[in-house]
Scaffold this active site. Sequence first.
Site, short mmCIF file in Angstrom:
data_model
loop_
_atom_site.label_atom_id
_atom_site.label_comp_id
_atom_site.label_asym_id
_atom_site.label_seq_id
_atom_site.Cartn_x
_atom_site.Cartn_y
_atom_site.Cartn_z
NE ARG A 76 -4.10 -1.93 1.81
CZ ARG A 76 -4.06 -3.00 2.59
NH1 ARG A 76 -3.17 -3.09 3.55
NH2 ARG A 76 -4.89 -3.98 2.40
CE LYS A 83 -0.89 13.24 -14.93
NZ LYS A 83 -1.30 13.57 -16.30
NE ARG A 116 -0.41 17.04 -13.56
CZ ARG A 116 0.17 16.29 -12.61
NH1 ARG A 116 -0.22 16.37 -11.38
NH2 ARG A 116 1.13 15.45 -12.91
CG ASN A 140 -2.47 17.63 -21.95
OD1 ASN A 140 -1.59 16.78 -22.04
ND2 ASN A 140 -3.51 17.52 -21.17
CG HIS A 172 1.37 16.70 -25.03
ND1 HIS A 172 2.17 17.82 -25.02
CD2 HIS A 172 2.11 15.71 -24.48
CE1 HIS A 172 3.34 17.50 -24.47
NE2 HIS A 172 3.32 16.23 -24.12
ZN ZN Z 1 4.95 15.03 -23.36
#
Ligand code: ZN
Length: 362
Positions: free
Chosen positions: A120, A142, A241, A245, A248
């Site tokens: 965990r 991430k 956030r 991107n 992207h």
């Molecule tokens: Zn990237």
Amino acid sequence: MHKIKVNLKERGYDILIGKGIVSGSRTLKDLVAGRRCLVITDSNVSKIYGLSVLRTLKNAGAESEIIPFKAGESSKNLETYGKLLRQACRAGLDRSSLIVALGGGVPGDVAGFVAASYMRGLNFIQIPTTLLAMVDSSVGGKTGIDLPEGKNLVGAFWQPSLVLIDPTVLTTLPKREIRCGLAEVVKYGIIMDEKFFSFLEKNLNGIKRMEQKTYGEIIARCCELKAKVVCADERETTGLRAILNYGHTFGHAVETVTEYGKYAHGEAVSIGMCMAANLAVLNHKFAPEMAMRQFDLLNALGLPTTLDSGIKPAQIYKAMFKDKKVANGKLRLVLPDRIGKVSIVKDAKPEDVMRAIEEVVV
Ligand code: ZN
Ligand code: ADP
């Protein structure tokens, strides 16, 4: 030496950047002394840096083992993940142990996910060795793996306890990998820092000559910018956030249409940023001169700014709607207002999007 504090709500951590930072870090000693560490890396990085990282951990008072898996994105899968979990068991890791992720984005993501899920959750340390991982994937928490059905479909948000970056390891990184990292570097300039963008324009020689000082400054600024965005939107809930991107949605479509073979991620992002800039000139308020500056900088860094013939713009357009970030069949595109500032545009006209793509196809 640069020290960047990532101030998250629950628990923050430091990013330390500098030559010899891995072996000389006091913070590392504080974290690992008397504990067991499992270094997870890939077969290439293990050969070049495995020994010195093991030595450093030993000097810091930790007992460590290193597990390399076959280098490459294809190893970022359930099988590698499962094997690593079992190896963690066999290595006797308990809740006080640490995982050390050593390498590029692939070891970072997999090792991070092992750290997030084994018993965990264990503390983990990131030691990124590619420019892409230094400026992008090692900051932000991430972690995850790919499924045969798609990339990054399983994972967790799991923040490291420390990120150690020694820019001198970039000397062994293949040039193409450096260029790919530079695409994300240019992205930070466009989305949030005009001054940084100018710095890149002025320091082209240092960048090409792989000057340590220049890279140290670039990495530090990108980490600062990324940390700022991540702290404002840790789990991608407020939408802030999303600015990361930029380029992207177009770039992922280029990667999909070319079946992840022809262009590396950074190259596809470079092409994607050109498409986004074209659209911003057509449909938004971006000045053509600014689009030209972006185009020139990417070109000067050796990144692709056109798409080879044989690819139909309509294929790219269609693939854009398969992006994870497309909500209710509507494109949400990050478009520059000017260098250093972007907005989210939800109502781009399909014919403008097509035209923006066409302008990049040669
Ligand atoms: Zn990237
Ligand atoms: P990213 O997603 O950050 O591009 P990967 O983990 O896919 O990174 O690594 C790209 C390639 O570069 C892999 O083959 C990896 O083994 C290799 N690599 C990573 N760091 C270094 C380094 N400092 N020197 C040489 N090769 C490296």
